[in-house]
Design an enzyme around this catalytic site. Structure first.
Site, PDB file in Angstrom:
ATOM      1  N   LYS A 195       5.277   0.805   9.519  1.00 21.76           N
ATOM      2  CA  LYS A 195       5.049   2.228   9.800  1.00 21.76           C
ATOM      3  C   LYS A 195       6.308   2.811  10.434  1.00 21.76           C
ATOM      4  CE  LYS A 195       0.541   1.804   8.900  1.00 21.76           C
ATOM      5  NZ  LYS A 195      -0.081   2.408   7.695  1.00 21.76           N
ATOM      6  N   SER A 206       0.838  -1.204   0.000  1.00 26.15           N
ATOM      7  CA  SER A 206       0.000   0.000   0.000  1.00 26.15           C
ATOM      8  C   SER A 206       0.870   1.251   0.000  1.00 26.15           C
ATOM      9  CB  SER A 206      -0.920   0.015   1.234  1.00 26.15           C
ATOM     10  OG  SER A 206      -0.171   0.312   2.404  1.00 26.15           O
ATOM     11  N   SER A 234      -3.063   6.656   5.795  1.00 25.95           N
ATOM     12  CA  SER A 234      -2.458   5.661   6.670  1.00 25.95           C
ATOM     13  C   SER A 234      -3.359   5.359   7.855  1.00 25.95           C
ATOM     14  CB  SER A 234      -1.090   6.157   7.173  1.00 25.95           C
ATOM     15  OG  SER A 234      -0.535   5.264   8.107  1.00 25.95           O
ATOM     16  N   SER A 294       0.844   3.777   2.203  1.00 26.67           N
ATOM     17  CA  SER A 294       0.802   4.490   3.483  1.00 26.67           C
ATOM     18  C   SER A 294       2.153   5.061   3.900  1.00 26.67           C
ATOM     19  CB  SER A 294       0.279   3.576   4.586  1.00 26.67           C
ATOM     20  OG  SER A 294       1.206   2.549   4.881  1.00 26.67           O
TER      21      SER A 294
END
Length: 262
Positions: free
Chosen positions: A102, A40, A210, A42
């Site tokens: 992250k 993705s 996100s 994010s």
């Protein structure tokens, strides 16, 4: 007869070599590194959809979800050393078990809040510097075939998708790029999050795209992440492909091969 015996012996040796190689690769993966494919956007523009990397499972010592075969002595804490603010970390989602990646923003005891799109740590806004626009083609990306979100929407197929970019510097001096898609969203203004002992607060660099610690588990977010859910640190992109398959050679991004993650 002799030739046939030699040929058979050669085949057996080849099979043994392949089996040994697979076993070594499996042990290497289990003990030290875990492959991770970015699915993705994010973490744009630090990480792009289609980046392939290895997660350093030894960066913090073994935890519940990085321990090989579940055989490590484990008491709920990272065993070797704590991660550092600004690290890009792969962790197990506390609710659904999926692997997430992250940036570590909040340490235990920190007070984290977003005010008008600016990250505040312990009551102090972080330093921000403009860094132009991040641009990409508005087209389907990666195996899932999703379109990117654009600050300059609407954008037609094949057009230029833009997102303002800033350099964010955390209190320990770690700097990285962040992107902005829209102003005034929920993630731009939050309550104060006080990070519990033994847990961490994570955010994506593509701030408006996100699902991270700003959002609670009950709404599909990440919430606070306990130390035992950490898998390891992402240090370097090894390979990158912009298409729906890594076999589409024309979509490879050679400029991202072996790129350090900051």
């Amino acid at each position: 007869m002799t030739t046939k015996t030699k040929d058979d012996g050669g085949i057996v040796e080849t099979i043994k070599t392949i089996v040994y190689a697979l076993l070594i690769a499996g042990v290497f993966r289990t003990l030290f590194f875990q492959p991770f494919w970015i699915p993705s956007g994010s973490m744009k523009d630090t990480l792009l959809i289609g980046d392939f990397l290895f997660v350093n499972k030894m960066a913090y010592g073994y935890s519940r979800y990085s321990c090989p075969f579940g055989l490590c002595p484990f008491d709920g804490r990272i065993l070797a050393r704590d991660p550092e603010r600004g690290d890009v970390v792969v962790f197990r989602h506390p609710a659904n078990g999926a692997d997430f990646i992250k940036r570590l923003i909040g340490m235990p005891g920190d007070r984290i809040q977003m005010i008008n799109g600016v990250l505040n740590i312990n009551g102090t806004p972080v330093k921000l510097e403009p860094a132009g626009n991040f641009t990409e083609t508005f087209e389907k990306q990666g195996p899932s075939g999703n379109y990117p979100r654009c600050h300059n929407a609407p954008v037609g197929e094949g057009g230029t998708c833009e997102k303002p970019r800033q350099i964010e510097t955390l209190p320990n001096g770690v700097s990285h790029n962040i992107l902005n898609i829209q102003d005034g969203g929920f993630g731009d203004n939050t309550k104060v999050f006080t990070v519990p002992e033994g847990q961490y607060f994570f955010m994506g660099d593509n701030r408006d795209n996100s699902e991270d610690s700003r959002y609670p588990l009950v709404s599909g977010g990440v919430g606070f992440v306990p130390a035992e859910y950490l898998i390891g640190r992402a240090d370097r992109v090894m390979f990158s492909a912009a298409g729906r398959s890594l076999f589409f050679v024309w979509t490879w991004r050679p400029d991202r091969f072996f790129k350090a993650i900051r």
